[in-house]
Design a protein around this motif. Structure first.
Motif, PDB file in Angstrom:
ATOM      1  N   CYS A  28       0.852  -1.197   0.000  1.00 50.95           N
ATOM      2  CA  CYS A  28       0.000   0.000   0.000  1.00 50.95           C
ATOM      3  C   CYS A  28       0.888   1.248   0.000  1.00 50.95           C
ATOM      4  O   CYS A  28       1.848   1.310   0.770  1.00 50.95           O
ATOM      5  CB  CYS A  28      -0.911   0.008   1.225  1.00 50.95           C
ATOM      6  N   MET A  30      -0.157   4.247   0.879  1.00 50.82           N
ATOM      7  CA  MET A  30      -0.587   5.174   1.925  1.00 50.82           C
ATOM      8  C   MET A  30       0.023   4.750   3.276  1.00 50.82           C
ATOM      9  O   MET A  30       0.473   3.615   3.437  1.00 50.82           O
ATOM     10  CB  MET A  30      -2.111   5.157   2.042  1.00 50.82           C
ATOM     11  N   ARG A  31      -0.014   5.680   4.203  1.00 50.37           N
ATOM     12  CA  ARG A  31       0.443   5.389   5.566  1.00 50.37           C
ATOM     13  C   ARG A  31      -0.552   6.006   6.541  1.00 50.37           C
ATOM     14  O   ARG A  31      -0.194   6.882   7.345  1.00 50.37           O
ATOM     15  CB  ARG A  31       1.860   5.938   5.801  1.00 50.37           C
ATOM     16  N   CYS A  32      -1.792   5.543   6.463  1.00 52.00           N
ATOM     17  CA  CYS A  32      -2.838   6.106   7.326  1.00 52.00           C
ATOM     18  C   CYS A  32      -2.466   5.881   8.794  1.00 52.00           C
ATOM     19  O   CYS A  32      -2.100   4.765   9.172  1.00 52.00           O
ATOM     20  CB  CYS A  32      -4.172   5.446   7.024  1.00 52.00           C
ATOM     21  N   TYR A  34      -4.228   5.587  11.285  1.00 50.85           N
ATOM     22  CA  TYR A  34      -5.095   4.648  12.005  1.00 50.85           C
ATOM     23  C   TYR A  34      -5.097   3.250  11.389  1.00 50.85           C
ATOM     24  O   TYR A  34      -5.865   2.394  11.805  1.00 50.85           O
ATOM     25  CB  TYR A  34      -6.528   5.164  12.070  1.00 50.85           C
ATOM     26  N   CYS A  35      -4.251   3.030  10.394  1.00 50.27           N
ATOM     27  CA  CYS A  35      -4.277   1.741   9.688  1.00 50.27           C
ATOM     28  C   CYS A  35      -4.167   0.576  10.675  1.00 50.27           C
ATOM     29  O   CYS A  35      -3.280   0.557  11.527  1.00 50.27           O
ATOM     30  CB  CYS A  35      -3.121   1.669   8.698  1.00 50.27           C
ATOM     31  N   THR A  40       0.438  -5.038   5.907  1.00 46.37           N
ATOM     32  CA  THR A  40       0.162  -5.130   4.462  1.00 46.37           C
ATOM     33  C   THR A  40       0.890  -4.041   3.676  1.00 46.37           C
ATOM     34  O   THR A  40       0.736  -3.946   2.473  1.00 46.37           O
ATOM     35  CB  THR A  40      -1.351  -4.998   4.149  1.00 46.37           C
ATOM     36  N   TRP A  41       1.651  -3.182   4.336  1.00 48.10           N
ATOM     37  CA  TRP A  41       2.210  -1.996   3.674  1.00 48.10           C
ATOM     38  C   TRP A  41       3.290  -2.296   2.640  1.00 48.10           C
ATOM     39  O   TRP A  41       3.275  -1.741   1.553  1.00 48.10           O
ATOM     40  CB  TRP A  41       2.812  -1.046   4.716  1.00 48.10           C
ATOM     41  N   GLY A  75      -7.072  -4.656   0.944  1.00 44.84           N
ATOM     42  CA  GLY A  75      -5.616  -4.609   1.064  1.00 44.84           C
ATOM     43  C   GLY A  75      -5.143  -4.193   2.429  1.00 44.84           C
ATOM     44  O   GLY A  75      -5.875  -4.313   3.401  1.00 44.84           O
ATOM     45  N   GLY A  76      -3.934  -3.593   2.300  1.00 49.76           N
ATOM     46  CA  GLY A  76      -3.156  -3.184   1.138  1.00 49.76           C
ATOM     47  C   GLY A  76      -3.984  -2.393   0.112  1.00 49.76           C
ATOM     48  O   GLY A  76      -5.085  -1.972   0.392  1.00 49.76           O
ATOM     49  N   SER A 104      -8.478   2.750  -1.594  1.00 53.59           N
ATOM     50  CA  SER A 104      -8.333   4.136  -1.140  1.00 53.59           C
ATOM     51  C   SER A 104      -8.367   5.085  -2.322  1.00 53.59           C
ATOM     52  O   SER A 104      -8.435   6.295  -2.134  1.00 53.59           O
ATOM     53  CB  SER A 104      -7.000   4.300  -0.402  1.00 53.59           C
ATOM     54  N   LYS A 131     -10.544   9.209   3.200  1.00 46.25           N
ATOM     55  CA  LYS A 131      -9.940   9.313   4.544  1.00 46.25           C
ATOM     56  C   LYS A 131     -10.166  10.684   5.176  1.00 46.25           C
ATOM     57  O   LYS A 131     -10.351  10.792   6.373  1.00 46.25           O
ATOM     58  CB  LYS A 131      -8.434   9.066   4.465  1.00 46.25           C
TER      59      LYS A 131
END
Ligand code: SF4
Length: 240
Positions: A28, A30-32, A34-35, A40-41, A75-76, A104, A131
């Motif tokens: 993924c 993104m780096r949210c 709250y992930c 899965t990053w 995902g991811g 996303s 988001k």
């Protein structure tokens, strides 16, 4: 074609309508903050499967896909492995089963809007997670801008693609009435939104950060109260 797969869930009930087989892909951009799936990053890790193998595995459960169920790829970020997901969804649809893409929208390219047309052609429903409606706050929360994500929502609307909009409610970050009102106004401009979901922030992923040795960015933030969740649902026009 092969894809990097994080995991499978045979009887998913929260990622699209009905009972679903859910494929979680690996990787993924993104780096949210709250992930709850930081595992899965990273790209290029995890086990590889062919689209044929995944389709065969998923279709073993075909008789359980009741209530409008089917296959969801989550995902991811599924759009980061678009070729693989396109082949997988083509195989699933050939078997008469519905497909949902949980994304996303971060990979959407405003300068190459047709890049994902082949994937969208075999996608029945897009679960689009917005988001944050504010560009700057979105960047703070996820590390990336939201212009292309909002453009993706408009693109889906213009092409007549059904979508659900999902929004994670995080106290002090995404639950401000002004932002919720702005998000509601944006959603109203879209023609194909079939459902809006408010997903209350939770802390179930915290333990994963500890095991990966990553500091948890929202340390101390508590899940929203029932009252704030109800408030968000009202503003976003969620029908109970
Ligand atoms: S887009 Fe999803 S998987 Fe990626 S960081 Fe955000 S919450 Fe996690």
């Amino acid at each position: 074609m092969e894809g990097y797969i994080h995991s499978f869930e045979s009887f998913g009930t929260v990622d699209g309508p009905g009972i679903r087989f859910v494929v979680f892909v690996q990787g993924c951009p993104m780096r949210c903050k709250y992930c709850h799936n930081p595992d899965t990053w990273t790209f290029g890790t995890a086990k590889k499967y062919t689209a044929e193998e995944v389709a065969k595995n998923a279709l073993r459960y075909k008789n359980y896909f009741t209530g409008g169920g089917g296959i969801t790829v989550s995902g991811g970020e599924p759009m980061a492995q678009a070729g693989f997901v396109t082949e997988l969804f083509s195989r699933i649809k050939a078997a008469g089963v519905s497909t949902a893409l949980d994304t996303s929208g971060a990979m959407f390219d405003c300068n190459d809007v047709h890049k994902f047309d082949a994937l969208l052609a075999v996608t029945d429903l897009v679960l689009l997670d917005i988001k944050h409606i504010d560009g700057e706050r979105h960047r703070e929360l996820t590390g990336r801008p939201n212009d292309n994500i909002l453009a993706f929502a408009r693109y889906l609307s213009d092409m007549g693609k059904d979508m659900w909009i999902r929004h994670v409610l995080v106290p002090g970050i995404t639950d401000d009435d002004k932002y919720l009102t702005d998000l509601a106004s944006f959603i109203k401009t879209l023609k194909t939104v079939r459902k809006v979901e408010v997903l209350p922030y939770h802390t179930m992923g915290v333990v994963k950060y500890a095991s990966l040795g990553i500091p948890y960015p929202l340390d101390g933030v508590q899940p929203p109260s029932a009252e704030r969740v109800l408030n968000a649902k009202k503003i976003l026009g969620v029908i109970q």
